[in-house]
Design an enzyme around this catalytic site. Structure first.
Site, PDB file in Angstrom:
ATOM      1  N   GLU A 474       0.852  -1.185   0.000  1.00  0.00           N
ATOM      2  CA  GLU A 474       0.000   0.000   0.000  1.00  0.00           C
ATOM      3  C   GLU A 474       0.891   1.241   0.000  1.00  0.00           C
ATOM      4  OE1 GLU A 474      -4.118   1.287   2.283  1.00  0.00           O
ATOM      5  OE2 GLU A 474      -3.331  -0.744   2.387  1.00  0.00           O
ATOM      6  N   GLU A 751      -3.119   0.101  13.365  1.00  0.00           N
ATOM      7  CA  GLU A 751      -4.279   0.416  12.530  1.00  0.00           C
ATOM      8  C   GLU A 751      -5.575   0.004  13.216  1.00  0.00           C
ATOM      9  OE1 GLU A 751      -5.668  -0.287   7.887  1.00  0.00           O
ATOM     10  OE2 GLU A 751      -4.203  -1.644   8.807  1.00  0.00           O
TER      11      GLU A 751
END
Length: 906
Positions: A474, A751
């Site tokens: 990502e 996260e």
């Protein structure tokens, strides 16, 4: 006479700026003064050519009666490309003191016009070297110089990533150049002072060129070549001689090309290096390149070229592994002791057989059995391979990639002892080399570790763009993450150039209808990452408005605000055009309260209605655009967006607030957004705050918020009379909480609140980064509310400081924050001991502060042991029900008072 002097001269935020593209750069300085209450009355700036010693200044402001000492624009004759300028400043204070002239500082321009590029874009000859090969290109040439070199500069960029070598030595300390921008619109070039690396006679220059962000794999569709399918180099070397003459060396068909020892290099997947294929001396003049291929011209534009804007990516710290772990699976794993971003350097003096390969695999965590875990990397390889040439020492680190890791599995050195492995490897921390500006600490060691995790999360994810995670496939500039964290970021580090560069890319990639892509630079267009037809979302696209505004608040950057203003307006007008009425945003795709804990089973989206979230942020961005219009003097827009904001608030209340004054959605996030964005008022506001508090208390002081609600949760609790609840939330150690991950051994922000569950198992592999800064936005509340270091936003950049510590007796007994602001060092610290509150404050010269001391009484308040009302520097003092409010000038202060009433309040 009181000491009064000038310190910290900067041009465009930098002490020494090499290769500026600004035609009207801005100057700033800081003042140092012993006396309290010192401010600037007047200044004088002179700009001169080097060697002139300011005898005939190019620009002289004369004495200007003003207290301005930041963001002062150059208004002299037009600047010339490739020219150095010196500047100095003189100031006078409110007591008639003259600072005298400061030491001279300098900046140097780059190539101010695209037409000044004499070089050509070059790439290896496609007939002999496959343009699509994954091997890294090597390009070189020799050249000769006369004696008497006075100065030399290289201006260089690439379609891809590059590094330069001159006469056998690497040029500069920057990595991952030219950085990642919206390449079709903006491509940075770098400037290097190479005077000391040149010699009279024969010289050699070489460049390595990799795919990088330009051509390499990015995103989740295995898609490559987002910006082009050919790597290319652009470089020109200007050499000036003592006699005033100049020579220019440029990239052209005279360069040669080859495929070297870097067999593969990828942002996601790592690098493969074969030392047997090294070309010894390849960047030196005497190297025989007769077996190398030719180069050819590549047709790429010059118009997108801009001088380096961002802080360069550098190696900023070395970390040595703490220990070697032998896992239950029998693997040798290095533990760095810190989840970091950068690379591992292999360095040892030992003969290992030719052709033997050392393989390094990078990961963030071990699994519940203690084995090496890479599931959360998804398709990212994060793998380094080094093949030895034998018989020599090794000294290698990856050139064109970076990894996010704490643990490194080492293969190929099984016969080595743990001690030998520890000595052979070191971690090099890499990120944009921002100036560190803020600190925070308090009486709770877990909170102090949380603060360290916030800072490390920023370091790891601020590698040229504000990435969402630095380890998996990502590593993109998600807009939502950036906008919720930007104010925290601006406290920890000086992020003016960092966000200045990034929001210009946002503007460049903004769609014609005003919508803003999910990630900047935008590489998700036309991929499966787009969950709907739109490539935009509330709370994500709002980065277009929030980030420039925070840069204005933090640094007084009116120029950036004006530059981005049309983009800000376009975003709000895009929202206005959505939905079935102009004051509600109730259509389209939205991430909502992403990862909210109140989400339905198997959903990432929290329970707060999407249109409620979207309309809340519609109001937020509209308010900011209205306020920006005030700053920029756009009276018509002030009225326009003021009326729009009124309409949005009215529509919000009609749609989402019942006639009895209850919010339609009983979620923590719904209440947080309504309070944070001033969508409710009066009795409804009081009820909303009370019900938010009840939602948290009844949940045993646990939060349920996701990416959208969490950043503002503690802020609105403290602002609405529930500071003690906010502190209890902060100190909560059980899942879900900020301290849960700390107790689990985290060294960065996760996260997911439960990225690692209590039993050691993991959240889903699909999306489980252990270095993801968004929830670190709580830092903003820690600094501004717990420590009390804040600003009066009517006078940005901390020209008017607000010191208002919020105590929580019995929970925290001390807190301290410092900030190296644009005007100088600010400190706000407090402690409660033996029934006494002590508050230490530092206010820099040329600023003033309002100080609010909770629970204080004027008759008992002392400053430095003397009655507060007689203290030097105190301009005004008054007592309220909550405590004592003071207006003070610059200086250091120590306030003490009895804490009896404070204890009763808490």
């Amino acid at each position: 006479m009181s000491q009064f002097k000038i310190e910290g001269l900067t041009c465009e935020y930098r002490e020494f700026l090499l290769g500026s593209g600004e035609r009207e750069p801005r100057f700033a300085w800081k003042l140092s003064a012993e006396a309290r209450g010192t401010h600037q009355e007047a200044y004088r700036i002179q700009v001169s050519r080097p060697g002139d010693d300011f005898a005939s200044p190019l620009w002289d402001t004369g004495r200007i009666e003003s207290d301005r000492s930041i963001q002062i624009k150059y208004e002299g004759p037009s600047l010339q490309s490739r020219s150095r300028y010196e500047f100095r400043v003189r100031c006078w204070d409110n007591r008639g003191n003259d600072s005298g002239w400061s030491k001279a500082a300098w900046w140097e321009t780059g190539l101010l016009e695209s037409g000044e590029w004499q070089a050509k874009w070059i790439t290896p000859d496609s007939e002999t070297i496959d343009p699509q090969t994954e091997l890294v290109f090597m390009m070189r040439r020799s050249f000769s110089l006369r004696s008497g070199v006075k100065s030399a500069r290289i201006y260089a960029t690439a379609a891809g990533l590059y590094e330069i070598f001159l006469n056998g030595k690497r040029v500069g300390e920057q990595w991952m150049t030219p950085g990642w921008t919206s390449y079709h619109h903006r491509l940075q070039y770098q400037t290097y002072d190479v005077t000391a690396q040149l010699k009279s006679g024969a010289n050699g220059i070489g460049v390595q060129l990799a795919d990088g962000w330009y051509k390499g794999r990015l995103g989740w569709d295995n898609k490559r070549a987002h910006y082009g399918d050919r790597r290319a180099l652009l470089l020109q070397l200007h050499v000036q001689y003592d006699d005033g003459s100049e020579e220019v060396l440029v990239t052209d068909e005279d360069w040669k090309s080859f495929l070297g020892p870097i067999r593969f290099s990828s942002i996601y997947d790592g690098e493969s290096y074969d030392a047997r294929l090294e070309q010894r001396g390849w960047s030196e003049a005497a190297f025989d390149d007769s077996g190398w291929s030719e180069t050819e011209i590549c047709k790429l534009p010059f118009e997108p070229l801009v001088a380096q804007e961002n802080w360069p990516v550098r190696v900023t710290e070395m970390i040595h592994p703490l220990k070697v772990i032998t896992t239950p699976a029998g693997e040798k794993v290095l533990d760095m002791g810190q989840n970091m971003v950068g690379r591992l350097r292999i360095k040892f003096k030992r003969d290992i057989p030719e052709g033997s390969t050392i393989t390094l695999q990078h990961a963030e965590v071990l699994d519940q059995e203690g084995n090496f875990y890479i599931g959360n990397l998804r398709s990212a390889g994060q793998r380094i391979e080094y093949t030895a040439k034998g018989g020599e020492e090794a000294d290698y680190a990856p050139h064109f990639t970076f990894q996010g890791f704490r643990y490194v599995k080492v293969e190929g050195l099984e016969a080595w002892s743990d001690e030998e492995l520890l000595a052979a490897f070191s971690g090099e921390v890499m990120h944009s080399d921002m100036e560190k500006t803020g600190t925070f600490e308090c009486s709770d060691p877990l909170i102090n570790q949380l603060q360290r995790n916030i800072v490390w999360g920023q370091r790891g994810n601020f590698l040229d763009v504000p990435t969402d995670c630095p380890q998996r496939d990502e590593r993109m500039g998600w807009t939502g993450d950036a906008q919720v964290f930007v104010r925290t970021a601006a406290f920890n580090y000086h992020v003016g150039p960092f966000f200045g560069k990034w929001v210009r890319d946002l503007k460049a990639d903004q769609h014609k209808d005003g919508s803003v892509p999910f990630v900047i630079p935008n590489v998700l267009e036309g991929t499966t990452a787009n969950p709907g037809k739109e490539q935009t979302s509330a709370a994500w696209g709002d980065a277009a408005v929030v980030c420039p505004w925070v840069m204005y608040l933090s640094y007084g950057d009116v120029r950036l605000l004006e530059e981005q203003y049309d983009s800000m307006k376009a975003w709000v007008e895009y929202i206005r055009s959505q939905g079935d009425q102009e004051h509600l945003w109730n259509t389209g795709f939205h991430f909502g309260d992403w990862l909210g804990l109140d989400a339905k089973e198997n959903s990432y989206v929290g329970a707060t209605p999407l249109d409620m979230v979207a309309t809340s942020f519609f109001a937020y961005s509209t308010r900011i655009v209205r306020d920006a219009a005030v700053v920029l003097g756009r009276a018509g827009d002030v009225r326009h967006y003021g009326e729009l904001l009124t309409g949005i608030k009215k529509a919000y209340r009609e749609e989402f607030v019942t006639p009895a004054g209850r919010l339609a959605a009983p979620t923590q996030t719904a209440h947080v957004l309504a309070l944070m964005f001033d969508l409710v008022e009066g009795a409804v506001k009081q009820r909303t705050a009370r019900e938010l508090n009840e939602l948290i208390v009844k949940n045993n002081y646990h939060l349920t918020t996701g990416f959208v609600g969490t950043p503002y949760l503690c802020l609105v609790l403290s602002d609405n009379g529930y500071h003690e609840t906010a502190v209890k939330l902060l100190l909560q150690e059980e899942y879900p909480s900020w301290l849960y991950s700390v107790k689990q051994g985290a060294t960065t922000i996760w996260e997911h609140w439960d990225g690692i569950k209590p039993d050691g198992s993991f959240w889903s592999d699909d999306m489980n980064s252990y270095n993801h800064y968004a929830y670190g936005a709580v830092g903003d509340w820690l600094y501004r509310y717990v420590a009390g270091l804040n600003m009066n936003e009517a006078e940005p950049a901390y020209k008017k400081i607000l010191i208002k510590p919020r105590f929580a007796t019995g929970q925290l007994t001390s807190a301290r924050a410092t900030l190296e602001s644009p005007y100088g060092l600010i400190e706000s610290s407090w402690q409660i001991a033996d029934g006494t509150v002590t508050v230490n404050i530092q206010i820099p010269a040329n600023t003033s502060a309002e100080i609010v001391l909770q629970g204080a009484r004027m008759e008992e308040l002392l400053e430095g042991g003397n009655p507060a009302e007689t203290a030097e520097g105190v301009l005004d003092i008054s007592e309220t029900e909550d405590g004592v409010t003071l207006s003070v000038g610059s200086g250091r202060y120590e306030w003490t008072y009895l804490a009896e009433e404070l204890v009763k309040q808490n």
